[in-house]
Design a protein around this motif. Structure first.
Motif, PDB file in Angstrom:
ATOM      1  N   ILE A 147      -8.069 -53.333   5.860  1.00 47.53           N
ATOM      2  CA  ILE A 147      -8.039 -52.465   4.685  1.00 47.53           C
ATOM      3  C   ILE A 147      -7.916 -50.998   5.093  1.00 47.53           C
ATOM      4  CG2 ILE A 147      -9.357 -54.095   3.278  1.00 47.53           C
ATOM      5  CD1 ILE A 147     -11.783 -52.184   3.654  1.00 47.53           C
ATOM      6  N   GLY A 148      -7.618 -50.743   6.365  1.00 52.78           N
ATOM      7  CA  GLY A 148      -7.520 -49.373   6.857  1.00 52.78           C
ATOM      8  C   GLY A 148      -6.427 -48.587   6.152  1.00 52.78           C
ATOM      9  N   GLY A 149      -6.642 -47.274   6.016  1.00 55.76           N
ATOM     10  CA  GLY A 149      -5.667 -46.402   5.376  1.00 55.76           C
ATOM     11  C   GLY A 149      -6.189 -45.819   4.078  1.00 55.76           C
ATOM     12  N   ASP A 150      -5.285 -45.253   3.284  1.00 54.64           N
ATOM     13  CA  ASP A 150      -5.660 -44.581   2.042  1.00 54.64           C
ATOM     14  C   ASP A 150      -5.403 -45.470   0.826  1.00 54.64           C
ATOM     15  OD1 ASP A 150      -6.431 -42.379   3.450  1.00 54.64           O
ATOM     16  OD2 ASP A 150      -4.676 -41.164   2.944  1.00 54.64           O
ATOM     17  N   TRP A 151      -6.305 -45.333  -0.154  1.00 54.36           N
ATOM     18  CA  TRP A 151      -6.214 -46.052  -1.415  1.00 54.36           C
ATOM     19  C   TRP A 151      -6.459 -45.058  -2.553  1.00 54.36           C
ATOM     20  CZ3 TRP A 151      -5.747 -51.546  -1.316  1.00 54.36           C
ATOM     21  CH2 TRP A 151      -5.924 -52.142  -0.059  1.00 54.36           C
ATOM     22  N   GLU A 152      -5.997 -45.413  -3.736  1.00 50.32           N
ATOM     23  CA  GLU A 152      -6.320 -44.642  -4.935  1.00 50.32           C
ATOM     24  C   GLU A 152      -7.097 -45.540  -5.890  1.00 50.32           C
ATOM     25  OE1 GLU A 152      -2.931 -42.744  -6.661  1.00 50.32           O
ATOM     26  OE2 GLU A 152      -2.484 -41.590  -4.839  1.00 50.32           O
ATOM     27  N   VAL A 153      -8.239 -45.036  -6.354  1.00 50.85           N
ATOM     28  CA  VAL A 153      -9.135 -45.798  -7.214  1.00 50.85           C
ATOM     29  C   VAL A 153      -8.911 -45.371  -8.660  1.00 50.85           C
ATOM     30  CG1 VAL A 153     -11.527 -46.457  -7.659  1.00 50.85           C
ATOM     31  CG2 VAL A 153     -10.824 -45.828  -5.332  1.00 50.85           C
ATOM     32  N   GLU A 154      -8.512 -46.314  -9.497  1.00 49.74           N
ATOM     33  CA  GLU A 154      -8.271 -46.009 -10.913  1.00 49.74           C
ATOM     34  C   GLU A 154      -9.607 -45.835 -11.630  1.00 49.74           C
ATOM     35  OE1 GLU A 154      -6.060 -47.944 -14.852  1.00 49.74           O
ATOM     36  OE2 GLU A 154      -6.158 -49.070 -12.959  1.00 49.74           O
ATOM     37  N   VAL A 155      -9.818 -44.659 -12.255  1.00 53.48           N
ATOM     38  CA  VAL A 155     -11.090 -44.368 -12.917  1.00 53.48           C
ATOM     39  C   VAL A 155     -10.840 -43.617 -14.230  1.00 53.48           C
ATOM     40  CG1 VAL A 155     -12.351 -44.211 -10.731  1.00 53.48           C
ATOM     41  CG2 VAL A 155     -11.418 -42.133 -11.768  1.00 53.48           C
ATOM     42  N   LYS A 156     -11.882 -43.562 -15.024  1.00 56.27           N
ATOM     43  CA  LYS A 156     -11.972 -42.628 -16.145  1.00 56.27           C
ATOM     44  C   LYS A 156     -13.338 -41.973 -16.005  1.00 56.27           C
ATOM     45  CE  LYS A 156      -8.920 -45.033 -19.391  1.00 56.27           C
ATOM     46  NZ  LYS A 156      -8.793 -45.684 -20.726  1.00 56.27           N
ATOM     47  N   SER A 157     -13.377 -40.831 -15.344  1.00 53.43           N
ATOM     48  CA  SER A 157     -14.652 -40.217 -15.007  1.00 53.43           C
ATOM     49  C   SER A 157     -15.075 -39.208 -16.070  1.00 53.43           C
ATOM     50  CB  SER A 157     -14.560 -39.524 -13.643  1.00 53.43           C
ATOM     51  OG  SER A 157     -13.941 -38.253 -13.770  1.00 53.43           O
ATOM     52  N   GLN A 242       1.606 -48.388  -4.613  1.00 54.43           N
ATOM     53  CA  GLN A 242       1.355 -49.347  -5.681  1.00 54.43           C
ATOM     54  C   GLN A 242       0.956 -48.622  -6.970  1.00 54.43           C
ATOM     55  OE1 GLN A 242      -1.684 -51.709  -3.536  1.00 54.43           O
ATOM     56  NE2 GLN A 242      -0.430 -53.509  -3.998  1.00 54.43           N
ATOM     57  N   ALA A 243       0.129 -47.592  -6.825  1.00 55.89           N
ATOM     58  CA  ALA A 243      -0.323 -46.832  -7.996  1.00 55.89           C
ATOM     59  C   ALA A 243       0.845 -46.136  -8.681  1.00 55.89           C
ATOM     60  CB  ALA A 243      -1.379 -45.818  -7.569  1.00 55.89           C
ATOM     61  N   ARG A 244       1.782 -45.571  -7.874  1.00 53.96           N
ATOM     62  CA  ARG A 244       2.948 -44.905  -8.473  1.00 53.96           C
ATOM     63  C   ARG A 244       3.837 -45.927  -9.176  1.00 53.96           C
ATOM     64  NH1 ARG A 244       0.118 -41.850  -6.367  1.00 53.96           N
ATOM     65  NH2 ARG A 244      -0.810 -42.258  -8.399  1.00 53.96           N
ATOM     66  N   ALA A 245       4.010 -47.091  -8.549  1.00 52.07           N
ATOM     67  CA  ALA A 245       4.851 -48.124  -9.152  1.00 52.07           C
ATOM     68  C   ALA A 245       4.264 -48.622 -10.467  1.00 52.07           C
ATOM     69  CB  ALA A 245       5.022 -49.288  -8.175  1.00 52.07           C
ATOM     70  N   ALA A 246       2.926 -48.572 -10.574  1.00 46.48           N
ATOM     71  CA  ALA A 246       2.255 -49.006 -11.798  1.00 46.48           C
ATOM     72  C   ALA A 246       2.168 -47.884 -12.830  1.00 46.48           C
ATOM     73  CB  ALA A 246       0.859 -49.514 -11.468  1.00 46.48           C
TER      74      ALA A 246
END
Length: 420
Positions: A147-157, A242-246
């Motif tokens: 799972i190494g690397g960068d991820w973006e977490v979808e939130v409504k903060s 993946q986030a951009r594609a979504a």
């Protein structure tokens, strides 16, 4: 130099690295290794103690290194290669007392039948823990998922964010993760691959943080964090592409989150030095200078992380016309007697001005004319003409790696530009 002297020198040199987050609290710690001489000791309370603390319904790992006896005790909470050193400590007749003055937190424990049982006291709450000396870590599970690397977490903060960034470093079954939000980051969270997931955590002088990273079959990652009342929250993390594609939004730009209602108006502020002198933005000493005004508090780990950068800028550029002011918002008891703030200043060697400004809930009352002022720290860069040139929300601490190094370079470049 004998081992005791070497350990004393090491304790003085190490910088505490700690975190507890505003807004929502994660919990936890894991740590690696220890000094062999300590691990071999069985007298008194010397040694490396491993155990768990009960926080937000979670069993959070805790690792504590102790050396010395009586009133000459040295200790540190261990997280990976990071150490949160105690300010003072004592061990007498089976009773251990440790203070972490720079966060106004403490450990109180008793040793009986080889088990250390006690509490970590933090800002009005008490976290129970137990620990034993020189225990062996549970082995990791086979076949760890990468799972190494960068991820973006979808939130409504609550700060109107749509995404956080999750940075993960991985070496085999071991991971070091950090969640970066608009207000800062969680600090390094350490964990291992066990039973189909990574439980990542730390326990520092600021308190515990904890999360679960659970790989999914579709290539996403579940992020599970503790919530109020012993419940949990589950978020979905995706790779940036993946986030951009979504069609999902990117994490907020910290230079765009906070802004002045009227950019032509100066930033008005006022506070008192620890000696009781009132300082305000209209003081003649600030006229014609570049001024950095940072809003924070000694309770805020991200503010502890930002302070060394501000201090380095102050020492580097003060003679060229740079001034720095920290507006510190503290709880009522700390405003009356700011022992924690004094300890933070001493711990970090700060020489720029630090002003007591109010309590945290008075932020928008004391600092007016600013929209989306909701993060600790928030830093204003003021030019020689007295106008605000840039506002940076939050701070990417050392745990964020490249993001931290980029922020240091960008801030230095901005200050040089304003001074010229």
């Amino acid at each position: 130099m004998d081992m005791a002297s070497a350990l004393a020198s090491l304790s003085r040199l190490q910088h505490p690295f700690s975190r507890q987050r505003s807004g929502w609290l994660l919990a936890g710690t894991l740590a690696l290794g220890a000094i062999p001489a300590l691990a071999q000791s069985t007298s008194g309370v010397d040694g490396v103690w491993s155990g768990t603390a009960q926080s937000n319904g979670q069993q959070v790992p805790l690792k504590l290194e102790i050396h010395g006896e009586g009133d000459h005790l040295q200790a540190a909470l261990l997280n990976g290669k990071q150490r949160s050193a105690s300010s003072s400590g004592s061990y007498t007749d089976g009773h251990l007392a440790l203070q972490f003055d720079y966060y106004a937190n403490s450990i109180d424990a008793s040793l009986k039948d080889g088990t250390l049982t006690g509490t970590f006291s933090s800002r009005g709450r008490s976290i129970p823990f137990t620990a034993q000396r020189n225990t062996k870590a549970e082995p990791s599970s086979p076949n760890p998922v990468n799972i190494g690397g960068d991820w973006e977490v979808e939130v409504k903060s609550s700060k109107n964010e749509s995404a956080w960034t999750l940075h993960v470093k991985q070496s085999g079954p071991n991971v070091e993760a950090v969640i970066q939000r608009i207000d800062g980051d969680t600090g390094s969270l350490f964990g291992e691959w066990r039973n189909g997931q990574y439980e990542v955590s730390h326990f520092t002088a600021a308190g515990p943080s904890y999360a679960v990273l659970r790989p999914q079959a579709d290539g996403t990652l579940q992020l599970v964090t503790p919530a109020h009342g012993g419940t949990t929250q589950t978020w979905t993390a995706r790779r940036p592409q993946q986030a951009r594609a979504a069609g999902l939004a990117s994490p907020d730009d910290p230079l765009q989150h906070t802004r002045l209602s009227n950019p032509s108006q100066p930033l008005a502020f006022s506070g008192k030095t620890l000696d009781g002198k009132t300082i305000s933005n209209t003081d003649p000493d600030f006229k014609g200078k570049v001024v950095i005004v940072s809003i924070g508090g000694s309770w805020c780990p991200n503010c502890h992380d930002e302070a060394p950068l501000l201090e380095s800028l102050y020492r580097k550029y003060h003679d060229r016309g740079l001034d720095i002011v920290e507006l510190s918002f503290e709880e009522e008891n700390q405003l009356a007697n700011p022992t924690r703030l004094r300890a933070m200043i001493q711990q970090l060697g700060l020489t720029y001005q630090v002003l007591l400004t109010g309590t945290p809930d008075q932020l928008n009352e004391k600092i007016t004319g600013v929209e989306h002022l909701d993060s600790w720290p928030t830093t204003f860069f003021i030019g020689r003409d007295g106008r605000v040139k840039a506002i940076h929300t939050g701070f990417a601490g050392p745990a964020t790696g490249d993001a931290h190094r980029d922020l240091e370079k960008e801030t230095d470049a901005l200050v040089k530009k304003l001074l010229s």
